[in-house]
Design an enzyme around this catalytic site. Structure first.
Site, PDB file in Angstrom:
ATOM      1  N   GLU A 152       0.852  -1.197   0.000  1.00  0.00           N
ATOM      2  CA  GLU A 152       0.000   0.000   0.000  1.00  0.00           C
ATOM      3  C   GLU A 152       0.884   1.243   0.000  1.00  0.00           C
ATOM      4  OE1 GLU A 152      -2.524   2.637  -0.400  1.00  0.00           O
ATOM      5  OE2 GLU A 152      -3.380   0.606  -0.289  1.00  0.00           O
ATOM      6  N   TYR A 205     -15.538  -2.575   2.074  1.00  0.00           N
ATOM      7  CA  TYR A 205     -15.753  -1.863   0.818  1.00  0.00           C
ATOM      8  C   TYR A 205     -16.595  -2.713  -0.131  1.00  0.00           C
ATOM      9  CZ  TYR A 205     -14.558   0.656  -3.498  1.00  0.00           C
ATOM     10  OH  TYR A 205     -14.614   1.364  -4.674  1.00  0.00           O
ATOM     11  N   GLU A 206     -16.251  -3.979  -0.227  1.00  0.00           N
ATOM     12  CA  GLU A 206     -16.973  -4.886  -1.112  1.00  0.00           C
ATOM     13  C   GLU A 206     -18.404  -5.111  -0.644  1.00  0.00           C
ATOM     14  OE1 GLU A 206     -16.201  -9.262  -3.207  1.00  0.00           O
ATOM     15  OE2 GLU A 206     -14.998  -8.615  -1.491  1.00  0.00           O
ATOM     16  N   ASP A 216       5.242   2.151  -3.615  1.00  0.00           N
ATOM     17  CA  ASP A 216       4.533   2.082  -4.888  1.00  0.00           C
ATOM     18  C   ASP A 216       4.803   0.747  -5.563  1.00  0.00           C
ATOM     19  OD1 ASP A 216       3.725   2.477  -7.653  1.00  0.00           O
ATOM     20  OD2 ASP A 216       3.643   4.617  -7.183  1.00  0.00           O
ATOM     21  N   THR A 241     -14.484  -7.734   2.050  1.00  0.00           N
ATOM     22  CA  THR A 241     -14.078  -6.518   2.756  1.00  0.00           C
ATOM     23  C   THR A 241     -15.284  -5.623   2.995  1.00  0.00           C
ATOM     24  OG1 THR A 241     -13.659  -5.195   0.776  1.00  0.00           O
ATOM     25  CG2 THR A 241     -11.868  -6.623   1.546  1.00  0.00           C
ATOM     26  N   ASP A 298      -7.723   1.452  -7.987  1.00  0.00           N
ATOM     27  CA  ASP A 298      -8.140   2.746  -8.527  1.00  0.00           C
ATOM     28  C   ASP A 298      -8.280   2.613 -10.042  1.00  0.00           C
ATOM     29  OD1 ASP A 298      -8.368   5.420  -9.408  1.00  0.00           O
ATOM     30  OD2 ASP A 298      -7.134   6.139  -7.743  1.00  0.00           O
ATOM     31  N   LYS A 351      -9.317   8.631 -16.482  1.00  0.00           N
ATOM     32  CA  LYS A 351      -8.846   9.535 -17.539  1.00  0.00           C
ATOM     33  C   LYS A 351      -7.808   8.831 -18.410  1.00  0.00           C
ATOM     34  CE  LYS A 351      -9.539  13.837 -14.962  1.00  0.00           C
ATOM     35  NZ  LYS A 351      -8.884  15.070 -14.443  1.00  0.00           N
ATOM     36  N   ASP A 358     -15.330  -3.359  -8.847  1.00  0.00           N
ATOM     37  CA  ASP A 358     -16.727  -2.987  -9.036  1.00  0.00           C
ATOM     38  C   ASP A 358     -16.886  -2.110 -10.277  1.00  0.00           C
ATOM     39  OD1 ASP A 358     -15.216  -1.086  -7.157  1.00  0.00           O
ATOM     40  OD2 ASP A 358     -16.879   0.165  -7.856  1.00  0.00           O
TER      41      ASP A 358
END
Length: 214
Positions: free
Chosen positions: A65, A189-190, A92, A187, A114, A118, A150
């Protein structure tokens, strides 16, 4: 994500699992486990990393992370339940081929990365060609990448990206949580997306076996 004033202190105190100089571990990760070496890139707040490391204690689970605050939250969550098979790299992922030797990793997880929608940011996507080449280097001959998202557009882009790079499609689902999958942790989030009845896209790609790794 809001800045956490305690993030730096939390990271510094977690010498039990934070790897500050992962390049020094290149070629040595397998010595930490008798099982598989599994890497989760973009581990966020750590829910998946924590749950899966406890569900599969024989494998080494390495969270990657780059966001210091997210990493600190994950470390805080695991403060009282960190097991020896849990490690974290706060850096990174573009440097992954410096941290791991060729063919050292069994599996890579990309969870809800992420999407960088763009076009000017395409190269930042974790399924962009340069990342795929790095993954291919560190994965074993039968190594795999498991991706969940997602985001339909990122999913479509990634399918094309993997295919163009010659990866082998092993499994694909456009509604992964339609059925129960106790082998794969959910998770927070999921679960939020599942509550809204939004599909979770999942795909598994396997490394090409026709290259010369030896």
């Amino acid at each position: 994500m809001r800045k956490k004033p305690w993030a730096k202190d939390m990271i510094e105190k977690r010498t039990d699992c934070v790897i500050n100089d992962p390049e020094k571990m290149n070629g040595k990760w397998s010595k930490l486990t008798d099982g598989k070496v599994v890497v989760e890139i973009g581990s966020g707040k750590g829910d998946y990393w924590i749950a899966m490391a406890h569900q599969y204690p024989d494998d080494l689970w390495i969270a990657v992370e780059k966001n210091i605050d997210a990493a600190a939250i994950a470390l805080k969550k695991s403060l009282d339940n960190t097991s020896k098979n849990m490690k974290m790299i706060i850096n990174d992922a573009q440097n992954i081929d410096k941290w791991f030797a060729q063919g050292e990793v069994d599996r890579i997880h990309l969870n809800f990365s992420d999407p960088w929608p763009k076009k000017s940011h395409t190269k930042r996507r974790l399924t962009y060609d340069s990342f795929l080449k790095a993954y291919e280097h560190v994965l074993k001959k039968d190594g795999s990448i498991v991706m969940k998202t997602d985001n339909a557009k990122l999913f479509e882009y990634s399918l094309a990206s993997f295919s163009q790079a010659g990866w082998l499609l092993k499994e694909v689902s456009v509604d992964f949580r339609r059925d129960e999958h106790p082998e794969d942790a959910i998770t927070e989030y999921e679960s939020n997306f599942m509550a809204l009845n939004q599909p979770i896209y999942r795909v598994i790609f396997e490394k090409r076996t026709d290259e010369k790794d030896e």
